[in-house]
Design an enzyme around this catalytic site. Sequence first.
Site, PDB file in Angstrom:
ATOM      1  N   LYS A 211       0.758  -1.231  -0.047  1.00  0.00           N
ATOM      2  CA  LYS A 211      -0.035  -0.105   0.156  1.00  0.00           C
ATOM      3  C   LYS A 211       0.729   1.220  -0.017  1.00  0.00           C
ATOM      4  CE  LYS A 211      -4.311  -2.233   1.086  1.00  0.00           C
ATOM      5  NZ  LYS A 211      -3.697  -3.559   1.192  1.00  0.00           N
TER       6      LYS A 211
HETATM    7  C1  LIG Z   1      -4.244  -4.819   0.376  1.00  0.00           C
HETATM    8  C2  LIG Z   1      -3.307  -5.862   0.333  1.00  0.00           C
HETATM    9  C3  LIG Z   1      -3.610  -7.088  -0.621  1.00  0.00           C
HETATM   10  C4  LIG Z   1      -4.809  -6.829  -1.793  1.00  0.00           C
HETATM   11  O1  LIG Z   1      -4.566  -5.853  -2.399  1.00  0.00           O
HETATM   12  P1  LIG Z   1      -6.063  -5.463  -3.271  1.00  0.00           P
HETATM   13  O2  LIG Z   1      -5.459  -4.071  -4.077  1.00  0.00           O
HETATM   14  O3  LIG Z   1      -6.981  -5.162  -2.429  1.00  0.00           O
HETATM   15  O4  LIG Z   1      -6.285  -6.429  -4.394  1.00  0.00           O
HETATM   16  C5  LIG Z   1      -2.955  -7.989  -0.812  1.00  0.00           C
HETATM   17  N1  LIG Z   1      -1.642  -8.227   0.006  1.00  0.00           N
HETATM   18  C6  LIG Z   1      -1.484  -7.288   1.017  1.00  0.00           C
HETATM   19  C7  LIG Z   1      -0.322  -7.514   2.069  1.00  0.00           C
HETATM   20  C8  LIG Z   1      -1.961  -5.986   1.175  1.00  0.00           C
HETATM   21  O5  LIG Z   1      -2.083  -5.307   2.198  1.00  0.00           O
END
Ligand SMILES: *Cc1c(COP(=O)(O)O)cnc(C)c1O
Length: 465
Positions: free
Chosen positions: A108
């Site tokens: 993120k």
């Molecule tokens: C948010 C997240 C995901 C999923 O990503 P999306 O964009 O919601 O598909 C996968 N792995 C981790 C560690 C995350 O923080």
Amino acid sequence: MQYQSTRGQTDSMTFTDAGLTGLAPDGGLLIPAAIPDVSDRLADWADLSYAELAFEVFKRFTDISEAALLELVDRAYATFLHSEIAPCVKVGDRYVLELFHGPTLAFKDMAMQFLAQFFEYTLEKRDQHLNILGSTSGDTGSAAIHGVRGKSRINIFMMHPDGRTSPIQALQMTSVLDDNVYNLAVKGTFDDCQHIMKSLFADRDFKAKYRLGAVNSVNWVRVMAQIVYYLHAGMRVMRETGADSVQFSVPTGNFGNILAGYYASRMGLPVKKLILATNENDILTRFFQSGIYESGKVSHTISPSMDIQVASNFERYLHVLLDGDCAAVVAAMEAFRATGKVDLSGQRSHPAFQLFASERVDTARTVSTIQAVHRDHGYILDPHTAVGVAAGDTLRAPEVPLICLATAHPAKFTDAIREAIGIVPTHPILDALADAPTRCDKLPADEASIRRYLAEKLQPEHSPC
Ligand SMILES: *Cc1c(COP(=O)(O)O)cnc(C)c1O
């Protein structure tokens, strides 16, 4: 570039307005009016640094001046702990694209660090202030807090369910002591937090009076920022291997990350396949196998950031599958809202559908994948990444390099890793949290208390606009 809503009932707007708005007023998601084709530039871009490439990509989507954009991009990626920002490492016969070198050690950060720079720049220019209200079950909240900490025109109020995030995830938020950061430990579930947030946003007067804004995963700026690492890794791996295409495997929850991969392919990156990996929460796998999008019950797994049954970014993809027919998007979303199900099996021959393949990877296979990759290559996958690697290994097209996106550092999920391989991965950033001072307010899970809290902390703005 102008932006329009997937539901077609909002006037088109600039990039800056789209980034500040988040959700379109008609309830749809904002999408660019056109996807720039950069296929003739890609070969030249293979040598650019991550920040240089981000600049090249963003300038095609934004209304920010090039001089300003250069600075924003430099600042956003200066916070990363690895000089390559998103290194791509060879693990056996696949590549692992490490997206976890930002300040909170999860992917993120790749988008949130830039979103925070965009907010600061835009608010300064417009002489405005923004109060971000969010709710989190873990990774999103800490990435948002680390993005905006210390920014003078922004406050952030982040609710998390008290005692229900992992201890590390809670500490990554509550150890941030900047004056503009408010952590609210709500005595309830994540759903309670979500519910309170949605109902405060629905109160238009309250939202306007306190200048509330969101940083959720449907914000276009986040999707755009994620396109960069697909191009960056894709071009480098193609050059290194001499291949003329690549394929990606992506552990998926809200469909934000893999959607950026789809846009990268539309921009001209030769992508053979996008492999969408889910855990037991498999709404998207069922969709890509049957063409029917139907929500199920959320189950809790060792990859909690993917424990999602309704993928909030799906509507952008739906708009593509329905060939830009906004009325059909409205009808499909309405059917889904009313019945929890929408049948899109008629679209299965669409090229955008054909590009995807999907697999559900259960907990036992996630654990055995962590074990096998550690045993064979000495590399530790976090549980989310392991879901992606397992699906990638099964569904990959032969002869095409496979790039598996690594979405979190394994040290964020020590319990699962210890159980799988008997090793507790560490990271200096997380070690330092153990004795860090923290600040957090505990509040009951009712809207009135959160409302009072916000009103108390915030002086309403009276700027003329
Ligand atoms: C948010 C997240 C995901 C999923 O990503 P999306 O964009 O919601 O598909 C996968 N792995 C981790 C560690 C995350 O923080």
